[in-house]
Design a protein around this motif. Structure first.
Motif, PDB file in Angstrom:
ATOM      1  N   TYR A 143      -3.698  10.221  10.527  1.00 14.17           N
ATOM      2  CA  TYR A 143      -4.551  11.347  10.881  1.00 14.17           C
ATOM      3  C   TYR A 143      -5.704  11.517   9.900  1.00 14.17           C
ATOM      4  O   TYR A 143      -5.503  11.646   8.692  1.00 14.17           O
ATOM      5  CB  TYR A 143      -3.704  12.624  10.910  1.00 14.17           C
ATOM      6  CG  TYR A 143      -4.512  13.885  11.047  1.00 14.17           C
ATOM      7  CD1 TYR A 143      -5.128  14.210  12.261  1.00 14.17           C
ATOM      8  CD2 TYR A 143      -4.659  14.766   9.970  1.00 14.17           C
ATOM      9  CE1 TYR A 143      -5.879  15.374  12.394  1.00 14.17           C
ATOM     10  CE2 TYR A 143      -5.407  15.927  10.096  1.00 14.17           C
ATOM     11  CZ  TYR A 143      -6.019  16.225  11.298  1.00 14.17           C
ATOM     12  OH  TYR A 143      -6.761  17.363  11.430  1.00 14.17           O
ATOM     13  N   ILE A 144      -6.922  11.470  10.422  1.00 12.43           N
ATOM     14  CA  ILE A 144      -8.103  11.852   9.639  1.00 12.43           C
ATOM     15  C   ILE A 144      -8.782  12.963  10.449  1.00 12.43           C
ATOM     16  O   ILE A 144      -9.076  12.766  11.628  1.00 12.43           O
ATOM     17  CB  ILE A 144      -9.092  10.670   9.465  1.00 12.43           C
ATOM     18  CG1 ILE A 144      -8.424   9.491   8.747  1.00 12.43           C
ATOM     19  CG2 ILE A 144     -10.335  11.123   8.703  1.00 12.43           C
ATOM     20  CD1 ILE A 144      -9.302   8.253   8.660  1.00 12.43           C
ATOM     21  N   ASN A 183      -6.243  10.661   1.833  1.00 12.27           N
ATOM     22  CA  ASN A 183      -5.974  12.006   1.308  1.00 12.27           C
ATOM     23  C   ASN A 183      -5.707  12.067  -0.194  1.00 12.27           C
ATOM     24  O   ASN A 183      -4.751  12.667  -0.655  1.00 12.27           O
ATOM     25  CB  ASN A 183      -4.849  12.704   2.095  1.00 12.27           C
ATOM     26  CG  ASN A 183      -3.599  11.832   2.142  1.00 12.27           C
ATOM     27  OD1 ASN A 183      -3.517  10.840   1.414  1.00 12.27           O
ATOM     28  ND2 ASN A 183      -2.644  12.197   2.964  1.00 12.27           N
ATOM     29  N   THR A 184      -6.609  11.435  -0.940  1.00 11.32           N
ATOM     30  CA  THR A 184      -6.564  11.554  -2.402  1.00 11.32           C
ATOM     31  C   THR A 184      -7.084  12.942  -2.784  1.00 11.32           C
ATOM     32  O   THR A 184      -7.746  13.595  -1.972  1.00 11.32           O
ATOM     33  CB  THR A 184      -7.478  10.497  -3.048  1.00 11.32           C
ATOM     34  OG1 THR A 184      -8.816  10.764  -2.623  1.00 11.32           O
ATOM     35  CG2 THR A 184      -7.086   9.090  -2.637  1.00 11.32           C
ATOM     36  N   SER A 204     -13.308  17.406  -1.566  1.00 13.79           N
ATOM     37  CA  SER A 204     -14.602  17.266  -0.880  1.00 13.79           C
ATOM     38  C   SER A 204     -14.524  17.881   0.523  1.00 13.79           C
ATOM     39  O   SER A 204     -15.421  18.584   0.985  1.00 13.79           O
ATOM     40  CB  SER A 204     -14.972  15.796  -0.796  1.00 13.79           C
ATOM     41  OG  SER A 204     -15.888  15.574   0.246  1.00 13.79           O
ATOM     42  N   ARG A 205     -13.444  17.591   1.190  1.00 18.99           N
ATOM     43  CA  ARG A 205     -13.243  18.083   2.551  1.00 18.99           C
ATOM     44  C   ARG A 205     -13.223  19.613   2.569  1.00 18.99           C
ATOM     45  O   ARG A 205     -13.834  20.256   3.417  1.00 18.99           O
ATOM     46  CB  ARG A 205     -11.895  17.549   3.036  1.00 18.99           C
ATOM     47  CG  ARG A 205     -11.854  17.254   4.495  1.00 18.99           C
ATOM     48  CD  ARG A 205     -10.549  16.565   4.830  1.00 18.99           C
ATOM     49  NE  ARG A 205     -10.714  15.136   4.982  1.00 18.99           N
ATOM     50  CZ  ARG A 205      -9.705  14.260   4.987  1.00 18.99           C
ATOM     51  NH1 ARG A 205      -8.466  14.671   4.804  1.00 18.99           N
ATOM     52  NH2 ARG A 205      -9.954  12.991   5.167  1.00 18.99           N
ATOM     53  N   ASP A 265      -4.061   3.941   3.578  1.00 19.41           N
ATOM     54  CA  ASP A 265      -2.939   4.642   2.946  1.00 19.41           C
ATOM     55  C   ASP A 265      -1.754   3.691   2.756  1.00 19.41           C
ATOM     56  O   ASP A 265      -0.597   4.053   3.017  1.00 19.41           O
ATOM     57  CB  ASP A 265      -2.505   5.862   3.778  1.00 19.41           C
ATOM     58  CG  ASP A 265      -3.578   6.939   3.811  1.00 19.41           C
ATOM     59  OD1 ASP A 265      -4.518   6.867   2.982  1.00 19.41           O
ATOM     60  OD2 ASP A 265      -3.488   7.846   4.653  1.00 19.41           O
ATOM     61  N   GLY A 266      -2.052   2.457   2.371  1.00 21.97           N
ATOM     62  CA  GLY A 266      -0.996   1.490   2.101  1.00 21.97           C
ATOM     63  C   GLY A 266      -0.499   0.744   3.323  1.00 21.97           C
ATOM     64  O   GLY A 266       0.293  -0.187   3.203  1.00 21.97           O
ATOM     65  N   LYS A 267      -0.982   1.133   4.511  1.00 24.25           N
ATOM     66  CA  LYS A 267      -0.518   0.467   5.718  1.00 24.25           C
ATOM     67  C   LYS A 267      -1.519  -0.588   6.166  1.00 24.25           C
ATOM     68  O   LYS A 267      -2.721  -0.320   6.249  1.00 24.25           O
ATOM     69  CB  LYS A 267      -0.326   1.518   6.821  1.00 24.25           C
ATOM     70  CG  LYS A 267       0.245   0.952   8.099  1.00 24.25           C
ATOM     71  CD  LYS A 267       0.542   2.040   9.121  1.00 24.25           C
ATOM     72  CE  LYS A 267       0.959   1.367  10.427  1.00 24.25           C
ATOM     73  NZ  LYS A 267       1.128   2.295  11.526  1.00 24.25           N
TER      74      LYS A 267
END
Ligand code: SF4
Ligand code: SF4
Ligand code: SF4
Ligand code: SF4
Lengths: 527, 351
Positions: B28-29, B74-75, B81-82, B6-8
């Protein structure tokens, strides 16, 4: 334990003896089982009973009860004769090797087989596994100590670990599993007749001095009486008063008939407990106390980790925490103690007990600390003897095999061992009041080998009378292959069939531990 | 080595999975069939993430991190899908949160809520299965099972009790002891590890049923009352009553890391038992009679004084307890040594 529970998981080899770990220390057994199934660690099991851990063993040595010094000396004999000893460790960190070598010379595998029944080839295989593995851990419990020569058994295991240098590193060590939640703490706190806290000696003036200063009194310098001597003293009338806090000698001590007579002879028997137990029934005064989860305090586990218990629910009725009751009584006798909480008591403990010095309630709020922990910066000690032994060099003690005090004969042909089972605990005042546990094992039983059962016309579920020279009890037969032929096993949890009516009051002369693993009995079917 | 989540930019060590690296970096995933003490299988697909240059979404719990990898958690594609995975899981069973023991502490409930599942797109199965609740400890409600397999894997990998297994396939797929036995008829030793790891309300403590759940319960950390292992556990209480014993699902401390045995998890009902002593007792004319603390303490103190005077301090002895606390054992021996003046103190270490 010299090492830690977590650390056991790193062993490459386990020598497990006299502990039915999956039943009596179930969570420790998970570390062992995982190491075997997931890391390929090798397990050497030495036990007269075919216990669950046998399923995980690379080799199982089934010794005759009471032959432990012989097979341990036998392992050392093989290790020395095959040159598998750790010469550097022996030279640098130990003393008295020559005497050990001389003694174990006669314990050849063939000689040991005669005493212990362990096939010579299996003994050799075990010796090689233990000595050659990178890190080998010895794990033992009451199956080693509850013999007339229990002290020698323990010393022999220590010899074995020093001979091979399997000590002082991760995954090694000599690791006794302590049975009860705070047996380690009760010893550390010196509820022992010869000790002051942190194993100082009552006989040494220099050891007494700091406690005399802290407590403001002169302390007695003569070692006190051990439990069996206290019971004898009560019987003879030299001990007049007995104060029992959270104990049940009318179930846990050997030869109960003798115990009952002795207790009846006292001028004062005080029993302080959460239930009216078998001992309380004989008391002059019974004091109700707060139990687990009803008071604050600490327990010290088998790996020397000091951990909290917390007041979570209110204690019933008028009952009070034990520390409060003792304080009340001490003050009635003029002591002038001023403890407002368990924490205040602990603060005093850590001032006078060097090994607990760095442990505070704040530091163990989330995770316990392992002593020795001498100051508040100290991280605690997961592994003992890493650089040196307590006395400097490790001393090899010379031990010879002796026979158990009472072996089976024509009149009492079977050998009785006693112990615990998974679903009950000690004298069962707690576990038999728990629905779940009771549902698993509602009644007392005896384990018998199918051949013995067949010979005596006994079937599973029959009611059986088991008798020794001291008494008899009635239990239900459980015919299975866990015990060897000629051996029976009875758990000691059941008051209606208290197995300590059968056991004999013979003790290890040094540690005063009763020989619960060997008595002679006979059995018959109850019509 | 570094991956970007996520860019980090996140440092990691060889062998770490994408999920582990994210967790360690506070990203968080969600996971459902994953547990830190159990080998990942990547079956529930709840933890999927998008990895740049990879064609399909990957299960982050089973995906080893690789140097230079770029991951998004989190796209829209990941979220949809989730959500689909969660809807499928929900419709595998009957999820009646109203009376479920796990409500308020359930991975599936949290997922459905946070992903905004208004109502699952699929039909629930028609059959409703009887609860298995004959034994005194563990209830199985297979209507709520999401077949994550954590109970099976915990029984085999964490406790190594080798009791649970997968049975059947497709619509008859299930988990349980071999041959469809009930827990109490199998080799189950009621350690309760399966209950601990179950992410939903399919396995729960029988004696706690309808006694309190979620935020009703206060959890107080204690050390087990039984053996010398000293397992850490949480006593769950409501209205001054113990409802159940639990351990944290993850991040549990030494020495037991969340594992218990039957005694620690289910052996607590002695605490509030009706047989408990509630008042001091003094023997009068051969019988134990109720007394006040003042009377009892005075009685004992007088007797001890007299005996000490007539026979000396060594006529008095004390037996302490391996079940009492350090504080109590300390005071007990101090009492005998400093107040009475004898070393006659021992305890049951040898028994
Ligand atoms: S398991 Fe979770 S989602 Fe299912 S009924 Fe219980 S609380 Fe609701
Ligand atoms: S309670 Fe323990 S032994 Fe029984 S099935 Fe669950 S994990 Fe396995
Ligand atoms: S019972 Fe629970 S842990 Fe086991 S498979 Fe079903 S949901 Fe998963
Ligand atoms: S939970 Fe079991 S293994 Fe752990 S301390 Fe309690 S009795 Fe021992």
């Amino acid at each position: 334990m010299t090492n830690s529970i977590t650390d056991l998981g790193q062993a490459d080899c386990f020598l497990i003896t006299g502990t039915n770990t999956t039943e009596n220390h179930p969570v420790i057994s998970t570390f062992i089982k995982r190491a075997v199934t997931q890391r390929g660690a090798k397990l050497i099991l030495v036990d007269p009973r075919n216990i669950e851990l046998g399923k995980f063993a690379a080799v199982w040595l089934r010794q005759k009860p009471g032959s432990d010094v012989a097979w341990i000396n036998g392992l050392m004999n093989v290790i020395i004769s095959e040159g598998l000893l750790n010469e550097k460790f022996v030279a640098e960190r130990t003393e008295n090797f020559e005497a050990l070598k001389e003694t174990v010379a006669k314990y050849t595998p063939e000689y040991v087989e005669k005493i212990s029944g362990i096939p010579a080839e299996d003994l050799k295989k075990a010796a090689r596994l233990y000595a050659k593995s990178g890190a080998s851990a010895i794990v033992y419990a009451m199956g080693i100590t509850q013999h007339i020569n229990g002290t020698d058994n323990v010393k022999s295991l220590a010899n074995l670990s020093m001979l091979t240098g399997q000590i002082g590193r991760p995954g090694t060590g000599v690791n006794p599993l302590r049975g009860q939640n705070n047996v380690q703490g009760a010893c550390d706190m010196a509820c022992l007749p010869g000790n002051l806290p942190a194993y100082k000696k009552v006989t040494e003036a220099a050891d007494r001095k700091p406690f005399e200063d802290a407590w403001g009194v002169a302390l007695p310098d003569k070692p006190g009486l051990t439990i069996p001597k206290i019971i004898d003293g009560a019987g003879k009338g030299t001990v007049k008063a007995l104060y029992v806090m959270g104990e049940n000698p009318m179930m846990s001590d050997p030869d109960l008939k003798h115990v009952e007579k002795a207790l009846a002879n006292l001028d004062l028997l005080v029993v302080q407990d959460i239930f009216l137990n078998e001992t309380g029934n004989l008391a002059h005064v019974v004091l109700p106390t707060a139990g687990w989860a009803e008071k604050d305090g600490t327990y010290t586990n088998t790996e020397r980790r000091v951990q909290r218990i917390r007041k979570t629910v209110n204690a019933p009725g008028e009952s009070k925490p034990d520390w409060e009751v003792i304080t009340l009584l001490a003050n009635k006798l003029g002591a002038g103690w001023q403890y407002a909480s368990a924490q205040e008591v602990f603060e005093e403990v850590r001032k006078v007990t060097v090994s607990y010095g760095g442990i505070t309630y704040e530091r163990i709020e989330n995770v316990g600390l392992q002593w020795p922990c001498p100051n508040t910066e100290h991280p605690g000690t997961p592994i003992l003897h890493a650089a040196a032994f307590t006395r400097g060099k490790g001393l090899f003690s010379v031990c010879e095999h002796i026979d158990p005090a009472e072996l089976p004969d024509s009149e009492y042909p079977l050998l009785l061992s006693t112990g615990r089972i998974l679903y009950q605990y000690h004298t069962a005042t707690m576990s038999r009041r728990s629905k779940g546990l009771v549902s698993r094992t509602p009644q007392p039983f005896v384990e018998i080998h199918p051949d013995d059962a067949a010979r005596l016309g006994i079937a599973n579920g029959d009611r059986i009378e088991v008798s020794s020279r001291r008494g008899s009890i009635e239990v239900v037969a459980e015919v299975n292959g866990r015990c060897d032929k000629g051996v029976v096993f009875i758990p000691f949890h059941y008051s209606e069939a208290a197995v300590n009516r059968l056991t004999s009051a013979v003790f290890d002369p040094v540690a005063n531990i009763p020989e619960y693993k060997v008595s002679a009995v006979r059995i018959k079917k109850v019509a | 080595m570094v991956i970007t989540i996520d860019g980090k930019k996140c440092e990691f060590a060889a062998g770490q999975t994408v999920y582990e690296v994210a967790k360690a970096n506070g990203i968080y995933i969600p996971v459902l069939c994953h547990h830190e003490q159990i080998k990942p299988v990547g079956a529930c697909r709840v933890c999927v993430v998008e990895v740049e240059k990879a064609r399909s979404l990957v299960a982050s719990c089973a995906m080893p991190a690789e140097d230079g990898m770029v991951v998004n958690t989190n796209t829209p594609r990941v979220l949809s899908s989730r959500k689909l995975s969660v809807e499928l899981l929900m419709t595998q069973g009957h999820h009646k949160c109203i009376t479920c023991e796990s409500s308020g502490d359930c991975v599936l409930q949290d997922l459905a809520y946070s992903l905004g599942v208004e109502a699952p797109r699929f039909e629930e199965p028609a059959a409703y299965r009887e609860l298995e609740q004959a034994n005194e400890m563990i209830v199985r409600d297979m209507n709520k099972c999401v077949l994550c397999g954590l109970c099976v894997r915990a029984c085999n990998e964490v406790q190594v009790n080798q009791v649970l297994d997968y049975t059947g396939r497709g619509p008859t797929a299930a988990v349980g002891p071999a041959f469809g036995l009930k827990y109490e008829d199998s080799d189950c030793v009621f350690c309760g590890e399966c209950v601990r790891v179950c992410p939903v309300g399919a396995l729960f403590e029988k004696q706690g049923r309808f006694q309190g759940r979620g935020d009703d319960l206060e959890k107080v950390r204690n050390t087990c009352a039984y053996c010398g292992v000293g397992c850490q556990l949480d006593v769950n209480i409501k209205d001054n009553r113990i409802v159940k014993i639990t351990t944290p699902r993850e991040d549990a401390p030494a020495p037991n890391y969340g594992s218990l045995c039957i005694k620690g998890r289910f052996g607590y009902d002695f605490v509030g038992h009706e047989d408990r002593l509630t008042t001091p007792l003094i023997r009068v004319d051969g019988e134990l009679k109720e007394a006040t603390w003042d009377e009892a303490i005075l009685y004992v103190a007088d007797k001890l004084n007299t005996i000490k005077k007539e026979h000396g301090p060594d006529a008095i002895a004390g037996l302490s307890s391996a079940r009492c606390t350090n504080e109590e054992n300390y005071l007990f021996q101090k009492f005998l040594r400093a107040v009475i003046g004898t070393n006659n103190v021992d305890h049951c270490a040898r028994l």
